[in-house]
Enzyme design. Structure first.
Site, PDB file in Angstrom:
ATOM      1  N   CYS A   1      -9.541  17.934  39.379  1.00  0.00           N
ATOM      2  CA  CYS A   1      -8.601  18.973  39.808  1.00  0.00           C
ATOM      3  C   CYS A   1      -8.178  19.801  38.589  1.00  0.00           C
ATOM      4  CB  CYS A   1      -7.386  18.333  40.460  1.00  0.00           C
ATOM      5  SG  CYS A   1      -6.514  17.217  39.360  1.00  0.00           S
TER       6      CYS A   1
ATOM      7  N   CYS B   1      -6.266  17.923  35.981  1.00  0.00           N
ATOM      8  CA  CYS B   1      -7.057  16.973  35.208  1.00  0.00           C
ATOM      9  C   CYS B   1      -7.791  17.704  34.091  1.00  0.00           C
ATOM     10  CB  CYS B   1      -8.062  16.262  36.111  1.00  0.00           C
ATOM     11  SG  CYS B   1      -7.336  15.613  37.619  1.00  0.00           S
TER      12      CYS B   1
END
Lengths: 83, 365
Positions: free
Chosen positions: A10, A13
């Site tokens: 994501c 991240c």
């Protein structure tokens, strides 16, 4: 020292991964930051939120993206403990 | 561990030093409190002068007439955009601090072992305050299910968390007033609680990927970090940086489009398309909204403009909820732990709930 960023890809991240790499670079360390994106692998660390930073197999935080400065402090703290 | 707590380890034996050690943090807290109060006062002063400022800029600087389309549009934008951004800065900061008290692990502790009825209501409320991004859906799902939180309660949390979030509520409050914001929060939480309850009643545990149940999660949650108040303020600042930093272009773009509709689209233009008397408008709004993926920041200003031009509240509410609450990326991520029948059930139950709420409000208003 081993650094791992746990996250399923994501945006958060990716930002944590970038911040951690930046922290390592600013500290002048020759350490590879590993991105762990396999969910079953991630769950071995028993976290409930991604992204998370793992230093020497220890989860240091999860579910947020701290600044490069904060990551640098965590890494330095760990380095202090090692020497 | 934090940058502030490390200093205490260095305290020396001499008393003068330790006196300094006790006073220094207090001074720090006092100065930070003073700064925060000063900022808050400036915020309030600016917030309540936005209307005269935006009017002055429109009429004196741009020489536009407020009673004409262009002037109307420009003034609307100059008033609403800073207002919403200022509200976002304040609320996201406060919510960031509140969230530092709620970790997913603590939420799980609260929910584990509750009966489903109470669990659903708690999960809906906790969904609002627990920090959560859709990319965390999988670890959170596993963590909940593993520690014995019922499947339905877990879904309640997963539905409430994206649907009723602080950005959506702030924008609704800023653009449409507290009544619409409260209606949205109330019905959003109700949909989450009821949908979770229905999914629980359907007993669909067998449609959870089997590997989820094979993972053993320790019952004790490792305490990763100790948090001080200064860190909590830091979290607030970080939340502002992360969230407002991410959504502001959407806010500006959304309000710009909204301002255009506000000034140029004729009154009641939307009534025949999205009005309460058009029976199919609610399901149509949900069908269009579910595959759409946008954040609250981009969609709410447009929705507000539609409402103003004759679209009915129920239809607009249904559209907004299906865009914000059901996100395509989240369902893709959940596919890793849920089999297809459960995914389809999840999306359908929530969609039906949203449609019912849409009809209810079209009927009431």
């Amino acid at each position: 020292m081993k650094l791992k960023v746990l996250g399923t890809g994501c945006p958060n991240c990716k930002r944590l991964f970038a911040n951690t790499q930046q922290a390592v670079r600013e500290l002048g360390l020759d350490v590879e930051v590993e991105m762990v994106d396999d969910i079953q692998e991630i769950m071995k660390f028993k976290i409930m939120a991604t992204p998370a930073l793992v230093i020497n197999e220890q989860v240091r935080f999860s579910g947020r993206v701290p600044s490069t400065e904060e990551i640098k402090r965590l890494v330095q703290l760990e380095l202090g403990g090692e020497s | 561990m934090s940058k502030y707590s490390t200093t205490s380890h260095q305290s020396g034996p001499d008393s003068e030093h330790s006196l300094y050690e006790t006073i220094a943090p207090l001074m720090r807290y006092a100065s930070i409190a003073a700064i925060l109060i000063a900022i808050l006062i400036a915020w309030i002063a600016l917030y309540f002068s936005l209307n005269p400022i935006s009017t002055a800029v429109t009429t004196r600087l741009f020489h536009l007439d407020l009673h004409h389309r262009a002037g109307n549009t420009v003034q609307f934008f100059l008033f609403e955009a800073p207002k919403v951004l200022m509200l976002l800065l304040l609320i996201v900061f406060v919510v960031g601090i509140i969230r530092s008290f709620f970790t997913p692990a603590r939420t799980r502790q609260i929910l584990a072992g509750r009966r489903e009825a109470i669990g659903s209501i708690l999960a809906a409320a906790l969904g609002m305050v627990t920090p959560f991004c859709s990319c965390s859906a999988v670890p959170l799902f596993i963590g909940f299910v593993e520690s014995g939180v019922p499947l339905g309660v877990t879904f309640t949390f997963l539905i409430a968390s994206p649907m009723v979030n602080e950005v959506a509520l702030v924008m609704l409050f800023g653009l449409m007033g507290w009544r619409v914001a409260a209606i949205y929060a109330g019905t959003g939480l109700a949909i989450a609680a009821v949908s979770g309850w229905v999914i629980g009643r359907l007993h669909m545990e067998r449609f959870v990927e089997p590997w989820v149940y094979q993972i053993t999660v320790s019952s004790e949650e490792p305490e990763f970090e100790r948090i001080l108040w200064l860190d909590r303020i830091d979290r607030g600042k970080q939340a502002v940086h992360d969230i407002v930093g991410r959504v502001w272009p959407y806010v500006l773009a959304g309000i710009a489009v909204g301002a255009g509709i506000h000034g140029y689209v004729p009154e009641n233009y939307m009534a025949h398309l999205m009005g309460g008397s058009v029976w199919w408008s609610v399901p149509a709004a949900v069908l269009i909204g579910v595959p759409m993926y946008s954040n609250a920041a981009g969609i709410i200003p447009i929705v507000q403009a539609l409402l103003e031009k004759g679209a009915s509240l129920g239809t607009v509410l249904a559209f907004m909820m299906s865009v914000i609450g059901l996100s395509f990326p989240e369902t893709i991520i959940l596919r890793k732990v849920l089999k297809l029948p459960l995914i389809i059930t999840f999306v359908s139950v929530v969609a039906v709930g949203i449609i019912l709420v849409g009809y209810l409000f079209n009927f009431l208003f």
